[in-house]
Design a protein around this motif. Structure first.
Motif, PDB file in Angstrom:
ATOM      1  N   ARG A 169      15.843  12.555  13.016  1.00 24.85           N
ATOM      2  CA  ARG A 169      16.012  10.693  12.035  1.00 24.85           C
ATOM      3  C   ARG A 169      17.434  11.288  12.416  1.00 24.85           C
ATOM      4  NH1 ARG A 169      11.937  10.213  13.592  1.00 24.85           N
ATOM      5  NH2 ARG A 169       9.710   9.580  11.769  1.00 24.85           N
ATOM      6  N   GLU A 211       5.521   0.437  16.560  1.00 23.65           N
ATOM      7  CA  GLU A 211       4.088  -0.441  16.117  1.00 23.65           C
ATOM      8  C   GLU A 211       3.916  -0.891  15.247  1.00 23.65           C
ATOM      9  OE1 GLU A 211       0.163   0.686  18.016  1.00 23.65           O
ATOM     10  OE2 GLU A 211       1.319   2.225  19.075  1.00 23.65           O
ATOM     11  N   LEU A 212       3.425  -2.165  14.326  1.00 23.11           N
ATOM     12  CA  LEU A 212       3.396  -1.873  13.315  1.00 23.11           C
ATOM     13  C   LEU A 212       2.299  -3.083  12.671  1.00 23.11           C
ATOM     14  CD1 LEU A 212       5.664  -2.493  10.945  1.00 23.11           C
ATOM     15  CD2 LEU A 212       6.726  -4.553  11.918  1.00 23.11           C
ATOM     16  N   HIS A 213       1.614  -2.651  11.392  1.00 23.59           N
ATOM     17  CA  HIS A 213       0.574  -4.140  11.149  1.00 23.59           C
ATOM     18  C   HIS A 213       1.120  -4.482   9.666  1.00 23.59           C
ATOM     19  CE1 HIS A 213      -2.374  -1.478  14.038  1.00 23.59           C
ATOM     20  NE2 HIS A 213      -2.931  -2.334  14.085  1.00 23.59           N
ATOM     21  N   PRO A 215       0.575  -1.122  -0.193  1.00 21.89           N
ATOM     22  CA  PRO A 215       0.165   0.041   0.026  1.00 21.89           C
ATOM     23  C   PRO A 215       0.940   1.064   0.120  1.00 21.89           C
ATOM     24  CG  PRO A 215      -0.943  -1.378   1.648  1.00 21.89           C
ATOM     25  CD  PRO A 215       0.413  -2.343   1.383  1.00 21.89           C
ATOM     26  N   LEU A 216       1.630   1.495   0.643  1.00 28.88           N
ATOM     27  CA  LEU A 216       2.659   2.768   0.755  1.00 28.88           C
ATOM     28  C   LEU A 216       3.274   2.235  -0.962  1.00 28.88           C
ATOM     29  CD1 LEU A 216       4.087   2.037   4.808  1.00 28.88           C
ATOM     30  CD2 LEU A 216       1.971   3.424   3.228  1.00 28.88           C
ATOM     31  N   LEU A 250       1.345   3.971  -2.770  1.00 30.20           N
ATOM     32  CA  LEU A 250      -0.155   5.431  -3.032  1.00 30.20           C
ATOM     33  C   LEU A 250       1.347   6.252  -3.307  1.00 30.20           C
ATOM     34  CD1 LEU A 250      -2.311   7.335  -2.288  1.00 30.20           C
ATOM     35  CD2 LEU A 250      -0.458   6.612   0.514  1.00 30.20           C
ATOM     36  N   PRO A 256       5.646  -1.680   7.409  1.00 29.61           N
ATOM     37  CA  PRO A 256       4.186  -1.588   7.816  1.00 29.61           C
ATOM     38  C   PRO A 256       3.903  -2.221   6.289  1.00 29.61           C
ATOM     39  CG  PRO A 256       5.647   0.051   7.949  1.00 29.61           C
ATOM     40  CD  PRO A 256       6.785  -0.859   7.530  1.00 29.61           C
ATOM     41  N   GLY A 257       2.575  -2.977   6.819  1.00 25.26           N
ATOM     42  CA  GLY A 257       1.821  -3.126   5.572  1.00 25.26           C
ATOM     43  C   GLY A 257       2.495  -4.399   4.614  1.00 25.26           C
ATOM     44  N   VAL A 296      10.296   2.261   1.695  1.00 27.65           N
ATOM     45  CA  VAL A 296       9.074   1.809   2.395  1.00 27.65           C
ATOM     46  C   VAL A 296       8.863   3.136   2.301  1.00 27.65           C
ATOM     47  CG1 VAL A 296       6.883   1.043   3.546  1.00 27.65           C
ATOM     48  CG2 VAL A 296       9.087  -0.568   2.870  1.00 27.65           C
ATOM     49  N   ALA A 297       9.219   3.384   3.095  1.00 23.52           N
ATOM     50  CA  ALA A 297       8.880   5.064   2.934  1.00 23.52           C
ATOM     51  C   ALA A 297       9.396   6.049   3.324  1.00 23.52           C
ATOM     52  CB  ALA A 297       7.391   5.477   4.072  1.00 23.52           C
ATOM     53  N   ASP A 298       9.635   7.429   3.182  1.00 26.26           N
ATOM     54  CA  ASP A 298      11.027   8.504   4.024  1.00 26.26           C
ATOM     55  C   ASP A 298      10.933   8.856   5.344  1.00 26.26           C
ATOM     56  OD1 ASP A 298       8.568   9.650   4.262  1.00 26.26           O
ATOM     57  OD2 ASP A 298       8.763  11.237   2.731  1.00 26.26           O
ATOM     58  N   GLY A 299      10.386   7.977   5.905  1.00 23.40           N
ATOM     59  CA  GLY A 299      10.915   8.161   7.551  1.00 23.40           C
ATOM     60  C   GLY A 299      12.456   7.716   7.586  1.00 23.40           C
ATOM     61  N   ARG A 336       0.819   9.155  -6.712  1.00 21.28           N
ATOM     62  CA  ARG A 336       1.590  10.081  -6.359  1.00 21.28           C
ATOM     63  C   ARG A 336       2.136  10.852  -7.335  1.00 21.28           C
ATOM     64  NH1 ARG A 336       1.591  12.742  -1.571  1.00 21.28           N
ATOM     65  NH2 ARG A 336       1.450  10.971  -0.452  1.00 21.28           N
ATOM     66  N   TYR A 344      13.184   3.403   9.003  1.00 23.03           N
ATOM     67  CA  TYR A 344      12.918   3.304  10.091  1.00 23.03           C
ATOM     68  C   TYR A 344      12.402   2.390  11.026  1.00 23.03           C
ATOM     69  CZ  TYR A 344       9.728   5.554  13.607  1.00 23.03           C
ATOM     70  OH  TYR A 344       8.979   5.952  14.663  1.00 23.03           O
TER      71      TYR A 344
END
Lengths: 817, 288
Positions: free
Chosen positions: A564, A637-639, A447-448, A451, A738-739, A511-514, A455, A534
């Motif tokens: 970070r 936390e992580l889903h 999903p990430l 997305l 995540p995801g 996966v994301a920009d963290g 974008r 992250y």
């Protein structure tokens, strides 16, 4: 007890009198070092299979090929030509040095000559792109073909870019440039896109996991932009040998692909030896260093007159091994050097010089990092020695494939390091023989990631109506972006409206920009030396952590969680750190279940809460625990998705006298399963995590200071379970993103295999009670128990309780009936 | 907030992404438009079944709510749906018949061939995602300075705006701009390409005043922006000028149903830019 390195003179008995082939050397080594060789096999050579130059090749191109000594094609090159001329997407899957590049060069140059059709080449690295352009230019000059090829990457100067966009017939770039520079400016490339006929993607096996999932989305965007310009280019993909090249190629471009998997290039026999350094301390499972063994083998091979390539895992190891070999072969400064190093960080000029010297045959030994693994041409070699397992079976074969171009037998030796993964693989020669290397997996609909690319795609061209992006209808994602305020909806059209350039914020490698950056403050300078996801930051960048980069230890001095950043300095220590990881999992949704022996295996979505209260200091090699430090970080936390195994309480009660034993067994089983699973899905160990807990998240188990399973409640405090409380320990393997990034589903598919392999891993481990290479860290108490047992065979109780035995008992219950 | 959005927000936070700010969602929550029902689905799994459910759900939803304003007055006449046009003629400086443009390395040019132009855009990010929502163009007609402006009030009107502007450009027009060679012209080229229209600016002579101004006054003035040049050379002092950096927000606010006040200020700013272009040009031509 020490079987430390033999002295030079004994080794030199093995030197072959006359320059010889890999077979003879393999035989001699096998005879002399039988105890160290855990596997020996031969991949039989093949006669070449040839085809004439195609008749429909433009005469000028045929002439150019002939002038370069190419009078005929290998059969796979001819097949690729035929398939490309039939308009099919093609995937060429052949070993290193089988002449893959001609498979795409021929159709691309032909199309460029015939109607100025354009081609886009994507390579994973800049160096490969430059090599490719050099090769194209040589062919072009040989036949005065008038085809213009350019690299387009971050180093391309601004004033050259315009000329490349307008006049380049072949633009050689990389996925990151396509993503950040070309697609978001596609109108500047209008002429190029309008005439784009071929997209060539080489080394597609490197596009897997997170990176591959991003690249698949970049390809979706590329196709979308191509559609705008009214073209549907043909894809030609090339891959090294992986388990699922055809499937992987189709997953990347989401279209039917014709796979060409039979190489027509001739090869000699390939002899392979798996080499485990001798045990020097059986109690700790401690072995001699891989470095000493690699050095010995390379020395022997070079003395026997064989061209030898040594692969090391880090730049500093390249330098160390080079020095050892130079001490033997290059002690006379008046003679030209026989040994060279080759690695990233050298100037291109130096590397070109090394390549030329190799091709000319004036170098007898070269020591390299993975820099030489991909297509760089260095001519013929006889022996390849790997100092440590490169991380995947596919990469191992690719490196071995560097030897044996001369149609005579070649030798490849894998020297295992003390790393658990190496130790696992070197004891499983069938892993290499079975000829089913790892599968490359991608999850473009993560999903990430999805997305982020929708974008970027919306920035490039507006979305219309129920437009599909890949396999998904884009609408719900567009609504999310609309709510975020970056898209504006007007009727059925979604237009980019924000003042930002989204591709800059999306890195294809995460996966994301963290991400955290690691800043080196050694010598008062501030240099960014690494980036850490992250999700991995809390377990690798806490203050006090020893962070290894290219096997150089750095210590984290300060962690700026909000900013970070982790500030580190170079250090000299004899230990590494291991985060104490209290992870609780709760199952949210079960997608699939099946019986697993007396228990069950499941696959589904989980909620993970990870708490890092501190870390352990562990001495290198001996893996002794020499101290602790505190960590003060927020919970993570992580889903995500996971695969897990459970055994019913009644079964456990019947098999284990105490619940403690069952917990210890589950911890050991988790360690072995994690090791085996990491190999199975070609994952980085940190991308896949393990945990042991109850099925409902009520408690979890971590190893205490004695290495025993300690039950802890939701607050992380040690807890005891009431005798009548439900007891269903569960071992989880979960995706660390995540995801999820698609690791857990294939693991569920291979669940029986994983259990069986874990059993064999533990059974075949040379340690007595348990070690990091099987069930987990060394446990002094159990060592003593095991010793007591070997001293007194009647003392069965002592051995019955070792973590090895307990883990095997848990796994035995999960073996399919 | 849609379930998918909530879900993604959660995942992004877990991946270390800074918190999403969703001005629309917040505004809507404030207006009581957000529904409690949305949140019941927020924690559902990502299984394909649920994904499809989300998509169906999203399909039925209405578009985002707007912060409605009663001030929706955009000046000018509507040439076509969403395209507003204004034209004003001012008695401004008196141009010589033939203008000596040697300072910009352009041959002498008849003043009626000059086409001054300036765009207002949705941002400075560049690439295919940035568009012009206003194009201003000015020329000399019968000795008077004619300022024409096109403003779009919907995205769909962009093609009509581009067509109208193209009709104003002649084969022998000489463009006059401030930083237009690097900014406005390439941006319009991208927009024409995306609209599948021919680019009318292609191949025209172009006097970009930024460069001669820099050559003359760099180091003498605090900067070489048009506002500085017009103050130094023409003594123009703007009142109630909307800074160019606020133009994107002004248009976006209007587009989302908000007040038109700042959009009108953008138009005034744009008209002054055009006048200053002509003034700086004549001033520099006269200096030779």
């Amino acid at each position: 007890m020490n079987a430390l390195p033999d002295r030079y003179d004994t080794a030199d008995e093995l030197v072959l009198r006359a320059p010889s082939d890999g077979r003879t050397l393999a035989q001699r080594l096998s005879k002399r070092y039988a105890a160290r060789i855990t596997g020996a096999f031969v991949v039989p050579g093949r006669k070449g299979s040839f085809a004439p130059l195609p008749e429909d090749l433009p005469p000028a191109l045929a002439t150019a090929l002939r002038s370069r000594g190419i009078e005929q094609l290998y059969s796979h090159q001819a097949q690729a030509w035929a398939a490309s001329q039939a308009g099919e997407h093609v995937a060429v899957v052949t070993p290193t040095a089988s002449g893959k590049s001609l498979c795409y060069t021929l159709p691309v140059i032909t199309a460029a000559m015939a109607n100025r059709a354009k081609a886009l080449y994507l390579f994973p690295t800049k160096a490969l792109a430059q090599d490719q352009v050099a090769e194209l230019l040589e062919l072009n000059n040989a036949g005065e073909l008038g085809v213009k090829a350019f690299t387009f990457d971050g180093d391309t100067p601004g004033d050259a870019r315009q000329a490349i966009r307008l006049h380049g017939d072949i633009v050689v770039s990389n996925p990151d440039m396509l993503h950040q520079a070309i697609l978001p400016h596609h109108t500047k490339w209008a002429q190029f896109f309008e005439n784009l006929r071929y997209v060539v993607i080489d080394e597609v096996h490197t596009y897997r996991g997170v990176f591959g999932s991003h690249v698949a989305n970049v390809i979706r965007r590329l196709k979308r932009v191509c559609a705008f310009y009214g073209v549907t280019p043909q894809f030609i993909l090339c891959s090294a040998t992986i388990g699922n090249p055809h499937e992987h190629a189709e997953a990347l471009i989401e279209d039917a692909v014709t796979a060409i998997t039979e190489s027509g290039a001739p090869t000699g026999d390939q002899h392979v030896l798996l080499w485990n350094p001798p045990v020097v301390n059986p109690d700790l499972g401690l072995r001699a260093s891989a470095r000493s063994q690699t050095n010995r083998i390379a020395r022997l091979a070079i003395k026997s007159g064989m061209k030898t390539l040594v692969f090391a895992q880090s730049r500093s190891m390249v330098e160390v091994l080079t020095k050892y070999l130079k001490d033997v072969f290059d002690h006379d400064p008046r003679k030209p050097p026989r040994i060279r190093a080759y690695r990233g960080g050298y100037l291109p000029k130096e590397r070109r010089a090394a390549e030329r010297a190799m091709r000319a045959g004036s170098i007898d030994g070269i020591v390299s990092t993975s820099a030489l693994e991909l297509g760089v041409d260095i001519g013929s070699l006889d022996v390849v020695v790997l100092n440590g397992y490169p991380g995947s079976v596919a990469a191992t074969w690719q490196r071995f494939g560097r030897a044996g171009r001369r149609q005579q037998s070649a030798l490849g030796v894998l020297v295992a390091s003390s790393h658990p993964l190496d130790q696992y693989l070197v004891r499983h020669p069938e892993f290499f023989q079975g000829a089913t290397p790892e599968h490359a997996r991608i999850q473009p609909d993560q999903p990430l990631i999805l997305l982020d690319h929708i974008r970027c795609a919306a920035f490039e061209l507006p979305f219309n109506g129920d437009e599909m992006f890949g396999t998904e209808v884009a609408t719900p994602w567009l609504e999310v972006l609309g709510e975020e305020g970056v898209l504006h909806r007007e009727g059925e059209r979604w237009e980019w409206i924000a003042d930002s350039y989204p591709a800059i914020a999306v890195s294809l490698r995460s996966v994301a920009d963290g991400n955290f950056v690691v800043v080196d403050r050694t010598d008062g300078r501030q240099t960014i030396i690494a980036e850490v996801d992250y999700s991995a930051a809390a377990v690798t960048l806490y203050e006090g952590a020893i962070h290894m980069i290219q096997s150089t230890p750095y210590q984290v001095e300060r962690l700026d969680w909000e900013g970070r950043k982790a500030y580190v300095t170079r250090t000299q220590v004899d230990y590494y750190t291991d985060a104490i990881d209290y992870t609780r999992l709760k199952v949210l949704d079960c997608f699939d279940s099946s019986h697993a022996g007396a228990g069950e295996a499941h696959h589904g979505e989980v909620h993970v809460v990870r708490h890092v209260p501190g870390y352990k200091k562990i001495r290198f090699y001996s893996h002794e625990n020499i101290g602790y430090g505190p960590v003060n970080l927020p919970d993570q936390e992580l889903h995500t998705t996971a695969v897990w195994w459970q055994l019913p309480q009644a079964v456990l009660d019947a098999v284990f006298e105490q619940r403690q034993q069952a917990l210890d067994g589950f911890l050991g089983a988790a360690n072995a399963l994690h090791l085996v699973a990491t190999v199975a899905v070609m994952a980085e160990a940190r991308d896949l995590q393990k945990s042991v807990g109850s099925g409902d998240g009520a408690w979890f188990v971590s190893a205490d200071r004695q290495g025993r399973g300690q039950l802890r409640g939701t607050d992380g405090q040690p807890a005891a379970l009431a005798a009548d409380a439900p007891f269903t320990p569960t071992v989880y393997l979960y995706d660390a993103f995540p995801g999820g990034i698609g690791h857990s589903e294939p693991l569920f598919q291979r669940r029986e295999d994983l259990i069986a392999q874990s059993v064999s891993l533990i059974e075949r481990c040379d340690c007595r009670a348990g070690c990091p290479a099987c069930v987990g860290p060394v446990l002094a108490a159990d060592e003593h128990a095991a010793e007591a047992r070997s001293a007194d065979p009647q003392n069965e109780a002592a051995e019955a309780g070792t973590p090895k035995v307990l883990a095997l008992r848990v796994l035995a219950l999960l073996v399919a009936l | 907030m849609s379930p998918l959005h909530a879900r993604l927000r959660q995942l992004r936070t877990q991946a270390g992404h800074p918190q999403l700010t969703s001005p629309l969602a917040t505004a809507r929550a404030g207006c009581g438009v957000a529904t409690a029902k949305d949140h019941t689905l927020a924690n559902t799994s990502l299984s394909p079944e649920v994904r499809r459910l989300l998509q169906r759900h999203a399909h039925l939803k209405r578009g985002p709510a707007y912060l409605a304003s009663t001030d929706r007055d955009v000046p000018g006449i509507e040439l076509s749906p969403g395209l507003r046009y204004t034209e004003t003629c001012v008695d401004w400086l008196k141009p010589p018949v033939i203008i000596d443009a040697g300072f910009a390395r352009v041959k002498p040019v008849h003043h009626q061939r000059l086409l001054h132009f300036d765009t207002e855009t949705t941002g400075l990010a560049g690439g295919t995602g940035t568009r012009a929502f206003m194009i201003g163009a000015a020329d000399w007609v019968d000795g008077r300075f004619r300022i024409r402006q096109l403003t779009i009030t919907s995205m769909a009107a962009e093609a009509a705006m581009l067509r109208t502007f193209a009709a104003w450009v002649g084969d022998d027009s000489v463009l006059v701009s401030y930083n237009g060679k690097c900014y406005d012209a390439p941006l319009l080229a991208t927009r024409y390409r995306l609209a599948r229209l021919a680019n009318p600016l292609l191949g025209l002579a172009h006097i970009d005043l930024l460069h001669p101004v820099r050559r003359h006054w760099k180091g003498q003035w605090e900067n070489c922006r048009l506002a500085t040049a017009e103050r130094q050379l023409l003594g123009v002092v703007r009142e109630d000028d909307l800074p160019g950096s606020e133009a994107p927000a002004a248009w976006l606010t209007y587009l989302r149903g908000g007040a038109a006040k700042n959009l009108r200020r953008v138009a005034a700013h744009n008209a002054q830019d055009l006048k200053s272009l002509a003034g700086v040009l004549l001033r520099m031509a006269g200096m030779v």
